[in-house]
Write a protein that holds these residues in place. Structure first.
Motif, PDB file in Angstrom:
ATOM      1  N   SER A   1       5.419  56.513  53.213  1.00  0.00           N
ATOM      2  CA  SER A   1       7.024  56.299  53.137  1.00  0.00           C
ATOM      3  C   SER A   1       7.207  55.956  51.217  1.00  0.00           C
ATOM      4  O   SER A   1       8.073  56.882  51.205  1.00  0.00           O
ATOM      5  CB  SER A   1       6.845  54.385  53.407  1.00  0.00           C
ATOM      6  OG  SER A   1       6.782  54.341  54.500  1.00  0.00           O
TER       7      SER A   1
ATOM      8  N   GLN B   1      12.198  53.049  58.173  1.00  0.00           N
ATOM      9  CA  GLN B   1      11.954  52.584  59.143  1.00  0.00           C
ATOM     10  C   GLN B   1      12.546  50.941  60.353  1.00  0.00           C
ATOM     11  O   GLN B   1      13.138  50.061  59.212  1.00  0.00           O
ATOM     12  CB  GLN B   1      10.413  51.803  59.063  1.00  0.00           C
ATOM     13  CG  GLN B   1       9.062  52.065  59.800  1.00  0.00           C
ATOM     14  CD  GLN B   1       7.760  52.015  59.305  1.00  0.00           C
ATOM     15  OE1 GLN B   1       8.010  51.839  57.889  1.00  0.00           O
ATOM     16  NE2 GLN B   1       7.215  51.831  60.055  1.00  0.00           N
TER      17      GLN B   1
ATOM     18  N   ASP C   1      12.308  57.600  58.811  1.00  0.00           N
ATOM     19  CA  ASP C   1      10.471  57.453  58.380  1.00  0.00           C
ATOM     20  C   ASP C   1      10.415  56.585  59.868  1.00  0.00           C
ATOM     21  O   ASP C   1      10.843  55.843  60.255  1.00  0.00           O
ATOM     22  CB  ASP C   1      10.367  55.809  57.395  1.00  0.00           C
ATOM     23  CG  ASP C   1       9.433  56.031  57.295  1.00  0.00           C
ATOM     24  OD1 ASP C   1       8.430  56.052  57.609  1.00  0.00           O
ATOM     25  OD2 ASP C   1       8.772  55.017  55.682  1.00  0.00           O
ATOM     26  N   GLU C   2       9.590  57.202  60.672  1.00  0.00           N
ATOM     27  CA  GLU C   2       9.473  56.528  61.936  1.00  0.00           C
ATOM     28  C   GLU C   2      10.369  55.974  63.124  1.00  0.00           C
ATOM     29  O   GLU C   2      10.205  55.270  62.882  1.00  0.00           O
ATOM     30  CB  GLU C   2       8.112  55.424  62.073  1.00  0.00           C
ATOM     31  CG  GLU C   2       7.010  55.635  61.208  1.00  0.00           C
ATOM     32  CD  GLU C   2       5.960  54.658  61.029  1.00  0.00           C
ATOM     33  OE1 GLU C   2       6.008  53.692  62.302  1.00  0.00           O
ATOM     34  OE2 GLU C   2       5.078  54.638  60.192  1.00  0.00           O
TER      35      GLU C   2
HETATM   36 MG   LIG Z   1       5.245  53.336  55.928  1.00  0.00          MG
END
Ligand SMILES: [Mg+2]
Ligand SMILES: Nc1ncnc2c1ncn2[C@@H]1O[C@H](COP(=O)(O)OP(=O)(O)OP(=O)(O)O)[C@@H](O)[C@H]1O
Lengths: 277, 309
Positions: B47, B109, B193-194
Motif C-alpha cells: 500500500s 482498500q 488496493d485489494e
Molecule cells: Mg495494504
C-alpha cells in the motif's frame, strides 16, 4: 495532525515509565500545586530542576518535552502580551524608570515584563510536567490509576468503573480514529479533494467528505463494540479482576518522598524567603 | 503511461521510536497497457508503494522545504530516487499533482468507507467537480452523462440507484459506486488496493470481470494489490512480489508460480492450478500451462484426449 505532541505515549524502558501510575498522578498534582504556590523565580527554578531530573531519568528526549509547549503557544503569547500591556505596577527591579511607556489604559512597566516572564515560565512548566505524565504512562495504565484513585467515589454510588471504561475506550480509540481520518483524507485527496487552499468557508466545506464517513464508521464501530461486549456478557457493575495489578514498590516510595520534599520546599520558600515578586 | 520507480525508499515516523522502514530501495517498471499485480505478505509495503504513484505520499525532493541530506563521510551518496508516471516527474515539486491524480485513479482498500454524499450520483460526481478547471466548469448535463457512464461501467443503472443514498446500498454495490467515483474522470492508470477483499466468490469474479472490461475500454494500465493468488494468476500480465519493503521478484505469473518453494518461503501461496500442476508433475505428467484455469483445463483435456487415442 501528527504534530500534536501533547498527550502521547513515548515508549522507553525507564525508572519513570515503571512507576505506579497512581503515584505519577499524585505526583503531578503535587507538582502542579508546587508550581502554583511558587511566587518567585527560586520556586520555579526548584520545580524546573526536579522536572529536569525526571525528564533525564525517563529517557524522553528534552526536545520532545519542550515541543509540548507548542500546543499552548498561543495561550502563552496571549498571556505575556496582556501582562506586558496592562500591568501598571511601579516596582523597579533593575535600574532605569519603572514605567517605560504609558498611553491611556496601556503601559509597559518593569513589573509587567517580570510578571510576563514569570507567567510564561509557569505555564510552560505546567504543560511540560503534564505531558511528562502522558509520555511515560500508557493510556491504559493512566485510566487504571485514575479509577483506583477515584475508588472513594464508589462509596457514594458513583459508577467509577463505568467512567474509567469510557475513558479507556475513548483513549484507545484516538489512534484508530486518527489512522482512519488519514485514510479517508487520502481517499478523498485521490478524488481531487483539496483541504489546504481556499478561504475558511471552502475549507470547512471540504471537511464534510471526511467527517461523514468518519461519523458513519464510528457509529458502526461503537455498535459492534457494544454487541461484542454484550455477547461476552460484560457487566461493569460486578467486581472485576485486573490483568495487570497496580503495585506500589520501592521506586514509588522514592518518587513519593521526592514529590513531598518538593512541595514542602516550595512552601518553606514562600513562607520564609518571600521572593522577589 | 509508463511507471518507472528507482531506488524508492520510504520511512514512516522518521526519527521517532515508531520509526518504520516501509520501502527499502525499490526499483520497478510498469509498462503501459499492463494488468499489473502486486502481492506480498501483510505489512510488506504494497500500500505504501501504490500511494506513491499518485503523490499521496510525496517523495522528499518534491516537498516544499527540501534539503538533500549530506552523505556520511566515507560512504558513497545513496542513489537518488526516481519516480515517473508517464510525463509526470514525481521527484519534482513543480509537478502538477492535481493533474497527476486526475490521470492516476486510486481505489483504496474498502473504498465503500469513503462514500459521503446524499445521493449516489452526487458522490460519483465529487471527483469530477474537484478536478474541473475553474474556468470551464462542466455543465450539469455533462456531469450527468459522465456519472451515468461511470455507473454503467461498473454495472450499475443510474436510473435505478442514482438517486438513492449510498448508505442504503449493499456492500458490493457500495464498492461499485466507490470505483465509479474514481473512474469517472477517466484516469489512464487505475490502481486498486485489494479491490475484491471481503466479497463473496461471485462478487470477486464480477469485480475482476469489471476490471477487465475497464482495461479494454477506459484505463490503459491497471495495477492491483491482491492476496488472492488465483485472482493474480487469472488476470495479471506481470506480478511484483513484495517482501519487507523490497521487491525480490518481478515476473509473469507463469514464471512466478512455477517457483512454489520461494513463494512458500515468503509466506505466500500459489494458485490452485499451480498446485494441481505440481501434483500431476509428481506423478510424471508434465503440463506446461500459464496457470489460468482456462489454459490449465485445455492442456489437461488435450492430454487426456492424446492419452486415450
Ligand atoms: Mg495494504
Ligand atoms: N500510517 C502509517 N504510520 C506508520 N506506519 C505505517 C503506516 N502505514 C503503514 N505503516 C507500516 O509500514 C509497513 C508497510 O505497510 P503497508 O500498509 O504498505 O503494508 P501492506 O503491504 O499494504 O500490508 P497489507 O497487506 O496488510 O495491506 C507496515 O509495517 C506498517 O506497519
Amino acid at each position: 495532525m501528527k504534530d500534536v505532541a501533547f498527550g502521547q505515549y513515548y515508549p522507553a524502558d525507564s525508572f519513570v515509565h515503571r512507576l505506579d501510575p497512581r503515584l505519577k498522578l499524585l505526583f503531578l498534582i503535587a507538582f502542579i500545586t508546587a508550581i502554583f504556590l511558587a511566587t518567585d523565580f527560586y520556586g520555579l527554578a526548584a520545580c524546573a530542576g526536579v522536572l529536569l531530573v525526571i525528564v533525564l531519568c525517563s529517557r524522553v528526549p528534552l526536545g520532545k518535552v519542550f515541543r509540548a509547549i507548542r500546543g499552548i503557544l498561543f495561550l502563552v503569547l496571549f498571556t505575556a502580551v496582556i501582562q506586558i500591556l496592562f500591568n501598571h505596577g511601579d516596582k523597579a527591579y533593575w535600574g532605569g524608570p519603572a514605567v517605560y511607556w504609558e498611553w491611556k489604559i496601556f503601559a509597559v512597566t518593569q513589573e509587567g515584563i517580570v510578571l510576563a516572564i514569570f507567567l510564561v515560565l509557569r505555564l510552560a512548566l505546567l504543560v511540560m510536567c503534564s505531558s511528562m505524565l502522558t509520555y511515560t504512562t500508557t493510556p491504559v495504565a493512566l485510566t487504571d490509576g485514575i479509577e483506583s484513585l477515584l475508588t472513594p467515589l464508589k462509596w457514594l454510588h458513583i459508577p467509577v468503573h463505568v467512567l474509567a471504561l469510557v475513558m479507556n475506550m475513548a483513549l484507545s480509540l484516538i489512534p484508530v480514529l486518527t489512522g482512519e481520518t488519514e485514510r479517508i483524507m487520502n481517499a478523498q485527496k485521490a478524488r481531487g479533494a483539496d483541504f489546504e487552499t481556499g478561504n475558511i468557508f471552502r475549507r470547512i466545506k471540504a471537511i464534510v467528505p471526511i467527517l461523514i464517513p468518519l461519523l458513519v464508521s464510528s457509529i458502526d464501530r461503537a455498535e459492534e463494540l457494544g454487541n461484542a461486549m454484550d455477547s461476552r456478557c460484560y457487566r461493569g457493575d460486578i467486581k472485576r479482576t485486573k490483568y495487570k495489578k497496580l503495585r506500589f514498590g520501592w521506586r514509588d516510595l522514592i518518587a513519593f518522598l521526592l514529590g513531598a520534599a518538593l512541595v514542602t520546599g516550595v512552601v518553606l520558600l514562600r513562607v520564609y524567603v518571600g521572593g522577589i515578586l | 503511461m509508463r511507471i518507472v520507480a528507482e531506488h524508492l525508499t520510504y520511512t514512516y515516523n522518521e526519527r521517532s521510536p515508531f520509526e518504520k522502514r516501509a520501502l527499502d530501495d525499490i526499483s520497478l517498471t510498469i509498462e503501459e497497457g499492463e494488468f499489473f499485480g502486486i502481492i506480498g505478505h501483510t505489512g510488506s509495503g504494497k500500500s505504501t508503494f501504490v500511494q506513491h504513484l499518485n503523490g499521496l505520499i510525496r517523495l522528499p525532493s518534491s516537498r516544499k522545504h527540501f534539503h538533500p541530506k549530506k552523505p556520511k563521510r566515507g560512504q558513497p551518496a545513496p542513489p537518488a530516487p526516481v519516480l515517473k508516471v508517464g510525463e509526470f516527474d514525481l521527484c519534482d515539486r513543480r509537478t502538477d499533482f492535481r493533474a497527476l491524480r486526475r490521470s492516476v485513479g486510486m481505489v483504496f482498500q474498502y473504498p465503500e468507507y469513503q462514500l459521503f454524499a446524499e445521493t449516489v450520483k452526487e458522490d460519483v460526481a465529487f471527483g469530477l467537480k474537484n478536478f474541473a478547471e475553474k474556468k470551464d466548469r462542466p455543465r450539469a448535463e455533462e456531469i450527468e452523462t459522465a456519472v451515468r457512464e461511470a455507473l454503467a461501467a461498473v454495472g450499475l443503472n443510474a436510473a435505478e440507484v442514482g438517486e438513492k443514498s449510498p448508505f442504503d446500498l449493499s456492500g458490493g454495490q457500495k464498492r461499485r459506486v466507490a470505483i465509479a467515483g474514481v473512474i469517472v474522470t477517466r484516469p489512464e492508470v487505475l490502481i486498486l488496493d485489494e479491490p475484491a477483499a471481503g466479497l463473496d466468490p461471485l462478487g470477486k469474479r464480477e469485480i475482476m470481470e469489471l476490471l477487465h472490461e475497464l482495461h479494454r475500454t477506459w484505463c490503459k494500465t491497471i495495477v492491483i494489490v491482491s492476496h488472492d493468488m488465483d485472482e493474480i494468476a487469472e488476470n495479471c500480465t506481470r506480478v511484483a512480489v513484495f517482501k519487507d519493503g523490497t521487491v525480490p521478484y518481478v515476473a509473469t505469473p507463469k514464471e512466478l508460480f512455477s517457483h512454489a518453494e520461494e513463494l512458500y518461503a515468503l509466506g505466500l501461496d500459489i494458485p490452485l492450478t499451480a498446485k494441481l500442476t505440481a501434483a500431476l508433475a509428481r506423478r510424471g505428467i508434465a503440463i506446461d500451462c500459464d496457470f489460468t484455469t482456462e489454459d490449465f483445463l485445455a492442456k489437461v483435456l488435450a492430454l487426456k484426449k492424446g492419452g486415450a487415442s
